[in-house]
Write a protein that holds these residues in place. Structure first.
Motif: not given
Length: 335
Positions: A91-95, A109-110, A131-137, A179-185
């Motif tokens: 996740l750090k690499s993607y962000l 953030l992560v 197999e282990e899961e591979d995070p893609l995003g 106050k009620k704003t969400g940041l979509i990542l």
């Protein structure tokens, strides 16, 4: 006046992005895709069929360039999983490039994403149960009201305001500070199958809906959302039949010295972002930096687009996203 009217010369082009995606998906299939016929052949085939297969394999061993031709498909399961500690480095690499190469506290953030296990998903692939899961995003939403506590959110807000048109900076700042704003990542690898976009969007907003029913999770009761999306500007010269204005002008010759007409299209790697863009209250773009361009977009200009989405439009967005991917699946089936 919004930062950028959506009635402009630059137009979204999902078809261009879809075409690029088709090139990327040749080696990978989602779990819903039919298996390759070659992969399904068993040892019980007749001798004649085996001979035919051997002949076909001999022919396929090299392509016109003399290289080995390996079109073997692998069935890969795509899952939406709860963020876990072992996902941290991916996740750090993607962000890391989220602020266009500017330094910000991406580790913090992560950590926020990992601790928020009730809303948000990691997109992961798995070839088999062993197999282990591979995070893609990742796709999640963070309350910007938490910026008082977390430096990473302060840095992200400052970066977005810095990129906003000067005359509209206050409008953008007010939205980010509400106050009620969400940041979509929403960050993922470009070669992830596009058709996960529909269920991914639905899953996120279903989780938000379930969360706000809990009195302890009212932080997810948003009035609006901010989404910073990756996109590309693709400039090209269309064929004369297009540039000339249709069938009536197909045979019209370009006058001597007349410049060829160029067309600029706006392409979203994540196709669902086109729907967010169309339904947004306002949007603005800037040239992106800090990350390598995917090969599919090497001739395009990398951009970032910030959009404001009213929470009241989420239902329409989800429906439109589903319709878009359904239409694309029909087109692909016909092809």
């Amino acid at each position: 006046m919004p930062p950028q009217s959506k009635k402009k010369k630059i137009s979204p082009a999902s078809a261009a992005a879809s075409a690029a995606e088709e090139k990327k998906k040749k080696k990978t299939k989602s779990k819903t895709a039919p298996k390759s016929t070659k992969a399904a052949n068993s040892g019980e085939d007749s001798e004649s069929n085996e001979e035919e297969e051997d002949d076909e394999e001999d022919e396929d061993e090299s392509d016109v360039d003399g290289e080995d031709d390996d079109d073997t498909f692998i069935d890969v399961e795509i899952e939406f999983v709860t963020p876990k500690e072992e996902h941290f480095l991916n996740l750090k690499s993607y962000l890391t490039a989220y602020c266009d190469g500017s330094q910000y506290n991406v580790s913090e953030l992560v950590d926020m994403i990992l601790k928020q296990d009730d809303v948000g998903s990691v997109i992961a692939s798995r070839v088999s149960a062993e197999e282990e899961e591979d995070p893609l995003g990742v796709m999640t939403v963070i309350s910007l009201d938490k910026a008082k506590e977390f430096k990473c959110l302060q840095e992200i807000k400052a970066h977005i305001v810095k990129k906003a048109p000067k005359e509209e900076a206050k409008l953008v700042r007010d939205a980010l500070n509400a106050k009620k704003t969400g940041l979509i990542l929403s960050e993922r690898l470009v070669n992830v199958p596009q058709d996960i976009g529909g269920p991914l969007i639905k899953h996120l907003f279903d989780e938000i809906k379930w969360a706000v029913k809990d009195e302890k999770k009212k932080e997810f009761d948003f009035d609006q959302y901010v989404l910073v999306s990756r996109c590309f500007l693709d400039t090209f010269t269309p064929p004369p039949s297009v540039a000339g204005g249709g069938k009536k002008n197909n045979n019209k010759k370009r006058k001597k010295g007349e410049k060829e007409e160029e067309v600029t299209e706006l392409v979203f790697p994540n196709l669902e972002d086109e729907i967010f863009y169309e339904e947004s209250q306002w949007s603005f773009m800037w040239e992106a930096g800090g990350e390598d361009k995917p090969q599919e977009f090497e001739d395009s200009k990398p951009m970032r687009m910030c959009m404001l989405i009213d929470a009241k439009d989420v239902g329409t967005i989800c429906e439109d996203v589903q319709e878009m991917f359904l239409a694309l699946s029909v087109e692909n089936a016909e092809d």
